[in-house]
Design a protein around this motif. Structure first.
Motif, PDB file in Angstrom:
ATOM      1  N   GLN A 172       0.936  -1.300  -0.017  1.00 59.75           N
ATOM      2  CA  GLN A 172       0.047  -0.076   0.025  1.00 59.75           C
ATOM      3  C   GLN A 172       0.705   1.097   0.159  1.00 59.75           C
ATOM      4  OE1 GLN A 172      -2.424  -0.322   3.533  1.00 59.75           O
ATOM      5  NE2 GLN A 172      -3.685  -1.971   2.639  1.00 59.75           N
ATOM      6  N   VAL A 173       0.542   2.354  -0.520  1.00 61.89           N
ATOM      7  CA  VAL A 173       1.148   3.459  -0.877  1.00 61.89           C
ATOM      8  C   VAL A 173      -0.235   4.663  -0.594  1.00 61.89           C
ATOM      9  CG1 VAL A 173       3.024   2.857  -2.279  1.00 61.89           C
ATOM     10  CG2 VAL A 173       0.919   3.800  -3.194  1.00 61.89           C
ATOM     11  N   ILE A 174       0.350   5.766  -0.085  1.00 57.25           N
ATOM     12  CA  ILE A 174      -0.359   6.945   0.170  1.00 57.25           C
ATOM     13  C   ILE A 174      -0.030   7.896  -1.032  1.00 57.25           C
ATOM     14  CG2 ILE A 174      -0.660   8.994   1.580  1.00 57.25           C
ATOM     15  CD1 ILE A 174       0.291   7.541   4.012  1.00 57.25           C
ATOM     16  N   CYS A 175      -1.682   8.192  -1.532  1.00 64.94           N
ATOM     17  CA  CYS A 175      -1.617   9.145  -2.876  1.00 64.94           C
ATOM     18  C   CYS A 175      -2.539  10.206  -2.336  1.00 64.94           C
ATOM     19  CB  CYS A 175      -1.827   8.560  -3.877  1.00 64.94           C
ATOM     20  SG  CYS A 175      -0.674   7.184  -4.550  1.00 64.94           S
ATOM     21  N   GLU A 176      -2.310  11.385  -3.168  1.00 66.60           N
ATOM     22  CA  GLU A 176      -3.447  12.528  -2.984  1.00 66.60           C
ATOM     23  C   GLU A 176      -4.359  12.339  -4.425  1.00 66.60           C
ATOM     24  OE1 GLU A 176      -3.095  17.391  -2.906  1.00 66.60           O
ATOM     25  OE2 GLU A 176      -1.521  16.179  -2.340  1.00 66.60           O
ATOM     26  N   VAL A 177      -5.597  12.677  -4.130  1.00 66.45           N
ATOM     27  CA  VAL A 177      -6.511  12.729  -5.002  1.00 66.45           C
ATOM     28  C   VAL A 177      -6.503  14.168  -5.579  1.00 66.45           C
ATOM     29  CG1 VAL A 177      -9.041  12.826  -5.566  1.00 66.45           C
ATOM     30  CG2 VAL A 177      -7.976  11.281  -3.688  1.00 66.45           C
ATOM     31  N   VAL A 178      -6.296  14.214  -7.065  1.00 66.38           N
ATOM     32  CA  VAL A 178      -6.020  15.499  -7.792  1.00 66.38           C
ATOM     33  C   VAL A 178      -7.183  15.765  -8.468  1.00 66.38           C
ATOM     34  CG1 VAL A 178      -3.683  15.697  -7.770  1.00 66.38           C
ATOM     35  CG2 VAL A 178      -4.746  14.540  -9.669  1.00 66.38           C
TER      36      VAL A 178
END
Length: 187
Positions: free
Chosen positions: A129-135
């Motif tokens: 799992q990785v942390i991503c930002e919703v754009v």
């Protein structure tokens, strides 16, 4: 190391027709008539081609010994992806297509596991799992609650996924690297 085909598991690297193949899927089949067999989907380590093969459970296959090394991703250039071994600080490059659809999740400085056969790197395992930002996504509607319906979203690495209705632009989320699916809101 010789193993019976009936014990083949996902993730094994086996020798088939003189080349190393990674096992992607397995299915044990016991027909009503005749002997049991393993239906195995494999990917060639060197070429990246896939094949399906049927082995009788009593057939013997050569399981290759794979060494796993902790590495850090450094950068990408025209030669491919460059990694550094965490123990020896030795650097090596691999082709950029080695990760397939998971490539966008690889970020500078990320700790990964690299599988090696006879000193040659063959595959890269990302964190689960990785942390991503919703754009980009539809706006949050006030009073909207959690439901089984998901809406499309685009992450900061360009990956498209679906998120619950309460997730908005700028929210950080945890994403599974295997299938780019939403896991939870990041803390």
């Amino acid at each position: 190391m010789k193993q019976q085909a009936g014990s083949i598991r996902i993730g094994w690297v086996i020798e088939y027709k003189g080349k190393p193949w990674t096992v992607i899927k397995t299915n044990f089949v016991k027909p009503g008539k005749g002997g049991a067999f393993m239906q195995v989907e494999m990917k060639a380590v060197e070429e990246g081609t896939k094949t399906n093969e049927r082995f009788r459970t009593e057939d013997m296959v050569e399981k290759l010994m794979v060494e796993t090394k902790d590495c850090q991703f450094l950068y990408e250039d025209a030669t491919g992806l460059t990694f550094m071994e965490s123990d020896t600080y030795e650097q090596f490059a691999m082709p950029a297509d080695i990760l397939g659809d998971s490539r966008p999740f690889l970020t500078d400085g990320m700790e990964v596991k690299v599988s090696v056969i006879d000193g040659k790197p063959i595959s890269v395992e990302l964190p689960l799992q990785v942390i991503c930002e919703v754009v980009e996504t539809e706006p949050v509607i006030k009073g909207q609650t959690v439901s089984s319906s998901y809406k499309p979203a685009i992450l900061d690495n360009g990956v498209r996924t679906t998120v619950p209705p309460f997730i908005g632009v700028g929210d950080k989320i945890v994403v599974a690297t295997l299938d780019a699916s939403y896991v939870e809101r990041a803390k």
